[in-house]
Design a protein around this motif. Structure first.
Motif, mmCIF file in Angstrom:
data_model
loop_
_atom_site.group_PDB
_atom_site.id
_atom_site.type_symbol
_atom_site.label_atom_id
_atom_site.label_comp_id
_atom_site.label_asym_id
_atom_site.label_seq_id
_atom_site.Cartn_x
_atom_site.Cartn_y
_atom_site.Cartn_z
ATOM 1 N N GLN A 2 -26.735 94.969 24.992
ATOM 2 C CA GLN A 2 -27.132 93.956 25.955
ATOM 3 C C GLN A 2 -25.925 93.144 26.412
ATOM 4 O O GLN A 2 -24.956 92.962 25.682
ATOM 5 C CB GLN A 2 -28.171 93.031 25.339
ATOM 6 C CG GLN A 2 -29.459 93.723 24.997
ATOM 7 C CD GLN A 2 -30.431 92.768 24.343
ATOM 8 O OE1 GLN A 2 -30.146 91.599 24.156
ATOM 9 N NE2 GLN A 2 -31.596 93.272 24.005
ATOM 10 N N ALA A 3 -25.998 92.633 27.643
ATOM 11 C CA ALA A 3 -24.906 91.843 28.209
ATOM 12 C C ALA A 3 -24.642 90.591 27.369
ATOM 13 O O ALA A 3 -23.493 90.193 27.184
ATOM 14 C CB ALA A 3 -25.215 91.478 29.646
ATOM 15 N N HIS A 4 -25.700 89.983 26.841
ATOM 16 C CA HIS A 4 -25.546 88.767 26.033
ATOM 17 C C HIS A 4 -24.735 89.078 24.772
ATOM 18 O O HIS A 4 -23.845 88.321 24.398
ATOM 19 C CB HIS A 4 -26.920 88.210 25.681
ATOM 20 C CG HIS A 4 -26.876 86.937 24.887
ATOM 21 N ND1 HIS A 4 -26.434 85.759 25.435
ATOM 22 C CD2 HIS A 4 -27.188 86.667 23.605
ATOM 23 C CE1 HIS A 4 -26.485 84.809 24.506
ATOM 24 N NE2 HIS A 4 -26.936 85.332 23.395
ATOM 25 N N THR A 5 -25.023 90.188 24.128
ATOM 26 C CA THR A 5 -24.290 90.585 22.923
ATOM 27 C C THR A 5 -22.837 90.899 23.257
ATOM 28 O O THR A 5 -21.933 90.549 22.504
ATOM 29 C CB THR A 5 -24.960 91.805 22.269
ATOM 30 O OG1 THR A 5 -26.319 91.495 22.023
ATOM 31 C CG2 THR A 5 -24.289 92.168 20.968
ATOM 32 N N GLN A 6 -22.595 91.579 24.391
ATOM 33 C CA GLN A 6 -21.224 91.882 24.808
ATOM 34 C C GLN A 6 -20.441 90.599 25.053
ATOM 35 O O GLN A 6 -19.278 90.498 24.672
ATOM 36 C CB GLN A 6 -21.220 92.751 26.056
ATOM 37 C CG GLN A 6 -21.611 94.171 25.787
ATOM 38 C CD GLN A 6 -21.446 95.033 27.029
ATOM 39 O OE1 GLN A 6 -21.096 94.559 28.093
ATOM 40 N NE2 GLN A 6 -21.715 96.318 26.875
ATOM 41 N N LEU A 7 -21.059 89.612 25.683
ATOM 42 C CA LEU A 7 -20.396 88.336 25.931
ATOM 43 C C LEU A 7 -20.044 87.656 24.615
ATOM 44 O O LEU A 7 -18.942 87.136 24.452
ATOM 45 C CB LEU A 7 -21.271 87.425 26.790
ATOM 46 C CG LEU A 7 -20.706 86.031 27.060
ATOM 47 C CD1 LEU A 7 -19.379 86.116 27.820
ATOM 48 C CD2 LEU A 7 -21.699 85.198 27.830
ATOM 49 N N GLN A 8 -20.962 87.678 23.656
ATOM 50 C CA GLN A 8 -20.685 87.081 22.350
ATOM 51 C C GLN A 8 -19.496 87.769 21.683
ATOM 52 O O GLN A 8 -18.630 87.108 21.108
ATOM 53 C CB GLN A 8 -21.912 87.183 21.445
ATOM 54 C CG GLN A 8 -23.015 86.246 21.818
ATOM 55 C CD GLN A 8 -24.239 86.462 20.966
ATOM 56 O OE1 GLN A 8 -24.494 87.558 20.445
ATOM 57 N NE2 GLN A 8 -25.041 85.413 20.816
#
Length: 90
Positions: A2-8
């Motif tokens: 997920q994009a949120h996990t990649q950002l983290q």
């Protein structure tokens, strides 16, 4: 992923890493083939790339010849530069 996990992960210091993997073809060992791998990884140790290469040597018949690695941080401070020219549009 997920994009949120990649950002983290990027905020934790992971960088976009690209590896060019040259390997010997199993049926023609004198011939090299190229494979491009890209993933978020942590420089300079590259644990994700090392796991992938360990998998490769265990499970794939093509013997590794060489690996070239490049990485760049996607998230970083903004750049501010002065220009030498000014153009006005009317």
């Amino acid at each position: 992923m997920q994009a949120h996990t990649q950002l983290q992960r990027q905020l934790q210091g992971y960088r976009l890493t690209t590896a060019e993997i040259l390997y010997h073809l199993p049926d023609h060992p004198a011939v090299l083939q190229s494979y491009i791998w890209q993933e978020l990884d942590m420089a300079p140790r590259y644990p994700v790339l090392h796991r992938f290469l360990d998998f490769w040597t265990r499970e794939i018949d093509g013997r590794l010849h060489s690996v070239r690695v490049a990485s760049v941080g996607i998230i970083g401070p903004a750049e501010w530069r002065h220009t030498q020219h000014l153009i006005q549009l009317h």
